[in-house]
Enzyme design. Structure first.
Site: not given
Length: 255
Positions: A64-65
């Site tokens: 995920g970012c």
């Protein structure tokens, strides 16, 4: 190679309905295969941690970012067995970091000239962050108090991690430099970092500073590149034996 860029929960459903030939490599950008409990043969695709495993993988789960930015900010501590029992994290993300489905909170007319917190201490990326960091330092439960913030900019993530340490700044910085030596996209900076250095690139810039026992680690990434598609291409390069930086020679919006 097949890139799965659908919403969370949809990749697993797609693969159940549509068997993929064994000769096709898969890179999934959702959260469906990031955790060990449902990863199967998917390798967690953070090159600064799993570069060699990614090289030999057929299936990769792109991080995920927020997870990418936080993990790159804390990875050297976890690898050295020095991750504190408690870390406070404050992270701000642009409007493009809130998934695919438009909502009132992602609409720019709401976000312009505005800030708001959301999913306080409960963000969905915390599970993978805790699992990755705890896996590197089994003595620490990776207690991370994470406060995400909706920013009034379009793209880019800045994460500030604060913790207490008895070690001096030069030792901490040396630890970080050694951890990221040879990794082309994670750069240690002696000066404070800011979003325009990394937006439109696959880079993560990391800066460490200290006052008394208080340590601040700041990491910045573009949530759409190092936090998503750029890291997916980086993983593809590793999986196919290409130059790790191929196709990713992008200039920042400020240089």
């Amino acid at each position: 190679v097949l890139f799965l860029c659908m919403g969370h929960g949809m990749s697993a459903q797609f693969l159940e309905r549509h068997p993929v030939p064994a000769s096709v490599r898969i890179i999934d950008l959702s959260h469906d295969f990031r955790l060990k409990s449902n990863a199967g043969d998917f390798v967690y695709g953070l090159p600064e941690l799993n570069r060699e495993r990614i090289r030999g993988a057929w299936h990769v789960a792109n991080p995920g970012c927020f997870a990418t930015a936080i993990e790159l900010g804390l990875l050297p501590l976890a690898k050295s067995g020095l991750l504190p029992a408690h870390v406070s994290v404050f992270g701000i993300t642009g409007a493009t970091g809130a998934g695919q489905k438009p909502t009132e909170e992602t609409h720019y007319s709401h976000r312009a000239q505005n800030l708001s917190v959301y999913k306080v201490f409960s963000h969905q990326h915390l599970a993978e962050i805790r699992e990755i960091l705890a896996g590197l330092d089994e003595d620490v439960q990776a207690d991370i108090a994470f406060v995400p913030v909706r920013g009034c900019h379009a793209r880019g993530i800045m994460v500030n991690a604060v913790f207490a340490s008895e070690r001096d700044l030069s030792e901490i910085r040396s630890m970080y430099a050694a951890c990221y030596e040879g990794h082309p996209f994670t750069v240690m900076s002696d000066e404070p970092v800011y979003l325009k250095q990394v937006v439109n690139t696959n880079y993560c810039f990391v800066h460490v500073e200290q006052q008394d026992r208080n340590v601040l680690v700041t990491s910045v990434i573009d949530n759409l590149l190092k936090g998503a598609s750029g890291q997916a291409v980086q993983n593809m390069n590793l999986m196919f034996g290409l130059e790790e930086t191929a196709g990713l020679g992008l200039k920042a919006s400020y240089f």
